[in-house]
Design a protein around this motif. Structure first.
Motif, short mmCIF file in Angstrom:
data_model
loop_
_atom_site.label_atom_id
_atom_site.label_comp_id
_atom_site.label_asym_id
_atom_site.label_seq_id
_atom_site.Cartn_x
_atom_site.Cartn_y
_atom_site.Cartn_z
N ALA A 119 15.21 -23.35 63.41
CA ALA A 119 15.05 -22.02 64.02
C ALA A 119 14.10 -21.16 63.21
CB ALA A 119 16.42 -21.35 64.17
N VAL A 120 14.08 -21.36 61.91
CA VAL A 120 13.16 -20.63 61.03
C VAL A 120 11.78 -21.29 61.02
CG1 VAL A 120 12.72 -19.92 58.64
CG2 VAL A 120 15.04 -19.80 59.58
N LEU A 121 11.75 -22.61 60.96
CA LEU A 121 10.48 -23.32 60.80
C LEU A 121 9.61 -23.34 62.06
CD1 LEU A 121 11.58 -26.39 58.66
CD2 LEU A 121 10.32 -24.37 57.92
N GLU A 122 10.20 -23.52 63.21
CA GLU A 122 9.40 -23.67 64.43
C GLU A 122 8.41 -22.51 64.65
OE1 GLU A 122 11.71 -26.62 67.42
OE2 GLU A 122 12.59 -24.62 67.18
N PRO A 123 8.83 -21.24 64.51
CA PRO A 123 7.86 -20.15 64.70
C PRO A 123 6.73 -20.14 63.66
CG PRO A 123 10.11 -19.31 64.78
CD PRO A 123 10.18 -20.73 64.32
N LEU A 124 6.94 -20.81 62.52
CA LEU A 124 5.93 -20.85 61.46
C LEU A 124 4.92 -21.98 61.68
CD1 LEU A 124 8.28 -20.07 58.46
CD2 LEU A 124 6.76 -18.50 59.69
N ARG A 125 5.15 -22.78 62.70
CA ARG A 125 4.22 -23.81 63.18
C ARG A 125 3.79 -24.84 62.14
NH1 ARG A 125 2.46 -22.53 68.24
NH2 ARG A 125 0.58 -23.76 67.96
N PRO A 126 4.75 -25.56 61.58
CA PRO A 126 4.33 -26.66 60.69
C PRO A 126 3.60 -27.72 61.51
CG PRO A 126 6.68 -26.80 61.15
CD PRO A 126 6.19 -25.50 61.74
N GLU A 127 2.75 -28.48 60.85
CA GLU A 127 2.05 -29.55 61.54
C GLU A 127 3.02 -30.65 61.96
OE1 GLU A 127 -1.58 -30.97 59.90
OE2 GLU A 127 -2.22 -28.96 59.32
N PHE A 128 4.06 -30.84 61.17
CA PHE A 128 5.11 -31.79 61.53
C PHE A 128 6.38 -31.43 60.79
CE2 PHE A 128 2.99 -33.82 57.89
CZ PHE A 128 4.07 -34.04 57.06
N ALA A 129 7.48 -31.94 61.27
CA ALA A 129 8.76 -31.84 60.57
C ALA A 129 9.57 -33.07 60.96
CB ALA A 129 9.51 -30.57 60.97
N ARG A 130 10.19 -33.66 59.96
CA ARG A 130 11.04 -34.82 60.21
C ARG A 130 12.24 -34.74 59.29
NH1 ARG A 130 6.16 -36.92 57.81
NH2 ARG A 130 6.57 -37.58 55.68
N ARG A 131 13.36 -35.32 59.74
CA ARG A 131 14.58 -35.32 58.93
C ARG A 131 14.96 -36.74 58.60
NH1 ARG A 131 20.67 -33.27 60.38
NH2 ARG A 131 20.12 -34.26 62.34
N TYR A 132 15.28 -36.96 57.33
CA TYR A 132 15.64 -38.28 56.84
C TYR A 132 17.16 -38.43 56.92
CZ TYR A 132 10.88 -38.96 55.22
OH TYR A 132 9.52 -39.12 55.17
N LEU A 133 17.60 -39.22 57.87
CA LEU A 133 19.02 -39.51 58.06
C LEU A 133 19.37 -40.80 57.32
CD1 LEU A 133 19.03 -38.71 61.87
CD2 LEU A 133 19.93 -37.28 60.03
N PRO A 134 20.66 -41.11 57.18
CA PRO A 134 21.01 -42.32 56.44
C PRO A 134 20.38 -43.61 56.97
CG PRO A 134 22.92 -40.93 56.66
CD PRO A 134 21.83 -40.30 57.49
N MET A 135 20.21 -43.71 58.30
CA MET A 135 19.69 -44.96 58.85
C MET A 135 18.44 -44.79 59.72
SD MET A 135 21.69 -47.17 57.57
CE MET A 135 21.39 -48.66 58.47
N ALA A 136 17.87 -43.59 59.75
CA ALA A 136 16.70 -43.35 60.60
C ALA A 136 15.97 -42.09 60.16
CB ALA A 136 17.14 -43.21 62.06
#
Length: 148
Positions: A119-136
């Protein structure tokens, strides 16, 4: 557990590759914009030990460096390249770093943590965002390919 940066609560490598489990990694066009995002997350209640910016050179040269990888680690890396997993993200990170980009790391172990951060990051328009989960690795914001 191998770790290149004490900031990561759960280590930063898996199978010889950079893999900061339970973290969102967001790429910005500059370190200055990554720092703006860091400050905004802190203002929105994230703790100082949950959010950190880094230059592209630090990410590529320190966190994603394969200099100390064993033969087995290098074999696992080749397998992951063949199936298109983490190694492709490292290539994208390298391209962003070469363009002077900055990175932001946010500890988000749960789905609600991830929603709050995004919710904070999206308006700041990063080129990408990804989340590292335990298996994906979950793509949160991602273009088809990051350009060189």
């Amino acid at each position: 557990m191998k770790s290149h940066w004490e900031f990561f609560k759960e280590g930063d490598h898996s199978f010889g590759m950079f893999y900061p489990r339970h973290y969102i990694v967001a790429g910005f066009d500059s370190i200055e914009n990554a720092l703006v995002a860091e400050r905004e997350l802190l203002l929105q209640g994230f703790a100082e030990d949950e959010v950190k910016s880094a230059t592209g050179s630090f990410v590529v040269d320190q966190l994603e460096s394969l200099d100390d990888a064993s033969f087995l680690d290098k074999l696992k890396i080749q397998i992951s390249k063949a199936v298109g997993t983490e190694a492709g993200y490292i290539d994208d990170d390298l391209k962003l770093a070469r363009r002077g980009g900055g990175f932001l790391f946010v500890y988000a172990p749960g789905d609600e943590d991830c929603r709050r951060a995004m919710a904070v990051l999206e308006p700041l328009r990063p080129e990408f965002a990804r989340r590292y989960l335990p298996m994906a690795i979950e793509r949160l914001i991602y273009p088809a390919r990051v350009q060189a």
